[in-house]
Design a protein around this motif. Structure first.
Motif, PDB file in Angstrom:
ATOM      1  N   TRP A 262      -9.184   2.029  -1.050  1.00  0.00           N
ATOM      2  CA  TRP A 262      -8.208   1.815  -2.043  1.00  0.00           C
ATOM      3  C   TRP A 262      -8.715   3.011  -3.031  1.00  0.00           C
ATOM      4  O   TRP A 262      -9.696   3.238  -3.413  1.00  0.00           O
ATOM      5  CB  TRP A 262      -8.061   0.657  -2.593  1.00  0.00           C
TER       6      TRP A 262
ATOM      7  N   GLY B 199      -5.023   3.756   0.614  1.00  0.00           N
ATOM      8  CA  GLY B 199      -4.238   2.866  -0.199  1.00  0.00           C
ATOM      9  C   GLY B 199      -4.321   3.152  -1.847  1.00  0.00           C
ATOM     10  O   GLY B 199      -5.468   3.551  -2.036  1.00  0.00           O
TER      11      GLY B 199
ATOM     12  N   CYS C 231       2.462   1.931  -5.774  1.00  0.00           N
ATOM     13  CA  CYS C 231       1.753   1.411  -4.583  1.00  0.00           C
ATOM     14  C   CYS C 231       1.903   1.949  -3.285  1.00  0.00           C
ATOM     15  O   CYS C 231       3.119   2.041  -2.948  1.00  0.00           O
ATOM     16  CB  CYS C 231       1.542  -0.129  -4.484  1.00  0.00           C
TER      17      CYS C 231
ATOM     18  N   SER D 281       0.244   1.723   0.904  1.00  0.00           N
ATOM     19  CA  SER D 281      -0.803   1.354   2.106  1.00  0.00           C
ATOM     20  C   SER D 281      -0.453   1.732   3.243  1.00  0.00           C
ATOM     21  O   SER D 281       0.882   1.529   3.578  1.00  0.00           O
ATOM     22  CB  SER D 281      -1.206  -0.300   1.740  1.00  0.00           C
TER      23      SER D 281
END
Length: 254
Positions: A13, A36, A119, A121
């Motif tokens: 991340w 991500g 965001c 992912s």
């Protein structure tokens, strides 16, 4: 980033503030590396939705009450850092990287202030995981602040890149040494907080660099300070637990 990924740095991340969240090229590069991300964006950030492009703050204003969930962004000095959170699934980006896009929204429970995050992912993740990544920035910023105030990260006063690079590398190495040294002792006495990098730096400076007082006095003062911190921390957490669903105090780390 390219050098870190190529060098094999283990990472899943990436978190960043608005300076990074506003860079579409960075977001595309992260998706290309299957990393991500939870990147902060401005309230005026335009978000593609199923009904067209909208401002982030307009999307938040139209959310129903049940869309918000109270979640902790991590432990803070005064208890859990509770906020109200909501997230909205977004369509794929133009580069068509496989994965999942969201707009994450954080609402302060006392001031109703909003923060927004783009965001992504490569796999589907629940809201608490996105919140955890967003909250990790607090600890990262604390580490930078500690390196600045305690080790002089921002006091280089150099004009050339090579000198700046050497100074920054030494400071980061010193901070890494302190952070690693705090993990040597895995036990903490009851009624005391665990020793921190800042506390270890103070002890190192007082005992090694400028030993102006007796060792016993310095150790005793460190123990007293850590016990006081533990008492204050436990009091904050207990008061927060008794408050139940009431709104928590506004955190200084907003």
């Amino acid at each position: 980033m390219e050098a870190a990924v190529t060098g094999g740095l283990p990472c899943r991340w990436v978190a960043g503030d608005e300076a990074y969240g506003g860079d579409p090229n960075l977001a595309a590069a992260l998706r290309g590396h299957h990393l991500g991300y939870v990147l902060a964006v401005a309230c005026s950030h335009h978000v593609p939705t199923g009904i067209g492009v909208q401002r982030a703050d307009q999307i938040a204003a139209d959310l129903p009450k049940q869309a918000w969930q109270r979640l902790s962004a991590g432990d803070g000095a005064k208890g859990h850092r509770y906020y109200d959170w909501a997230f909205i699934t977004l369509p794929l980006a133009v580069d068509q990287h496989a994965g999942h896009h969201w707009l994450l929204i954080r609402r302060n429970r006392t001031a109703d202030e909003l923060a927004f995050y783009r965001c992504w992912s490569p796999r589907l993740v629940p809201l608490p995981q996105l919140v955890s990544v967003a909250g990790s920035r607090w600890r990262i910023e604390e580490s930078f602040q500690s390196a600045k105030t305690g080790l002089g990260l921002d006091q280089h006063q150099h004009r050339r890149w090579r000198a700046w690079h050497r100074w920054t590398t030494l400071v980061i190495a010193a901070h890494a040494f302190l952070a690693a040294a705090t993990t040597v002792s895995t036990t903490t006495a009851e009624g005391m907080t665990a020793i921190t990098a800042n506390e270890l730096r103070r002890l190192f400076h007082a005992l090694i660099i400028e030993p102006a007082r007796r060792t016993a006095n310095l150790i005793a003062w460190s123990i007293f300070r850590r016990r006081h911190q533990a008492t204050a921390r436990n009091s904050h957490y207990a008061r927060q637990a008794l408050g139940g669903g009431s709104r928590s105090r506004r955190e200084s780390s907003n």
